[in-house]
Design an enzyme around this catalytic site. Sequence first.
Site, PDB file in Angstrom:
ATOM      1  NE  ARG A 240       3.600 -11.580   1.678  1.00  0.00           N
ATOM      2  CZ  ARG A 240       4.472 -11.817   0.707  1.00  0.00           C
ATOM      3  NH1 ARG A 240       5.745 -11.526   0.859  1.00  0.00           N
ATOM      4  NH2 ARG A 240       4.073 -12.331  -0.418  1.00  0.00           N
TER       5      ARG A 240
ATOM      6  N   PRO B 180       0.836  -1.204   0.000  1.00  0.00           N
ATOM      7  CG  PRO B 180      -0.678  -1.536   1.722  1.00  0.00           C
ATOM      8  CD  PRO B 180       0.615  -2.040   1.165  1.00  0.00           C
ATOM      9  CD  GLU B 181       3.011   2.796  -4.419  1.00  0.00           C
ATOM     10  OE1 GLU B 181       3.103   3.951  -4.854  1.00  0.00           O
ATOM     11  OE2 GLU B 181       3.248   1.797  -5.118  1.00  0.00           O
TER      12      GLU B 181
ATOM     13  NE  ARG C  54      21.039  12.557  -4.407  1.00  0.00           N
ATOM     14  CZ  ARG C  54      20.215  12.041  -3.484  1.00  0.00           C
ATOM     15  NH1 ARG C  54      19.427  12.837  -2.788  1.00  0.00           N
ATOM     16  NH2 ARG C  54      20.205  10.738  -3.259  1.00  0.00           N
TER      17      ARG C  54
END
Length: 278
Positions: free
Chosen positions: A111, A2-3, A155
């Site tokens: 899990r 889930p985000e 970056r």
Amino acid sequence: MPELPEVETIRRELEPLLVGRRIDRVAVHRHDIVGFPDADVFVRMAAGHTVTRLARRGKYLILELDRERDLVIHLRLSGHLEVVGPNVTPRYERARFALSDGRALSFAEPRVLGKVYLVMRSHYPAVLAGMQGMGQEPTGAGFTPRYLADALRGRRASVKSLLLDQRICCGVGNIYSDEALFRAGIRPTRRAGRLSPVEVRRLARELRRVLDDGIRWCGTTMADARYVLPNGARGRFQERLRVFGREGRHCRRPGCSGTVRRVKIGNRGTRFCPVCQK
Ligand SMILES: [Zn+2]
């Protein structure tokens, strides 16, 4: 996993069911589901508190309790929250919070990777240090093109891997980073520091839009159904995905003849259209 849109959907669904209810009893069936404090202390300390508000930070769901306590829940890969009747025990239930209205909040996690934490709001323990280093919420007012530009400047890492960095874009994971890069027309392998100011602006805008769309459609439920709403319903954003989970298929942009490709970036499967994304 889930985000942001999935956790936000869960937050919105659970809030009316939990706010104002007191946690009468707590049962922990697997001690390793408790991240802080020790499981027996957790069971004792979480009982007796009333839920005042539900909040979210990145992928963490926060049940704000009275007396300055926060019950922090991290669903990880397949955690599921559900409000159930007194005689219902969902499969893989790991922790259960009996509520003053006779129902219970059940946390199931096949899990046992997900975690629950009970903390003082004023002092999050080191085990939750990641929450303090978190970047801006990409759907919040602080996530401006300038903020993203500052985070990406100089970056050398790929833009995809920096979108997944919770210190920059908290709550973003594999699905919505791939979708945002597609919508912005940016190839995920590009060096982040090499994006033009126009591209960064577009990326900030599309990331916010795709997350808002994900929330509007109640999140993404893939075929494995690891994520479903608290009431068992499926999200509906999966029908609107352009690249995630679509490798080998035709690009969905009208007029594009490209085929969605999958590469690995930092061990994460990443999908893009080689025609639409430069
Ligand atoms: Zn395309």
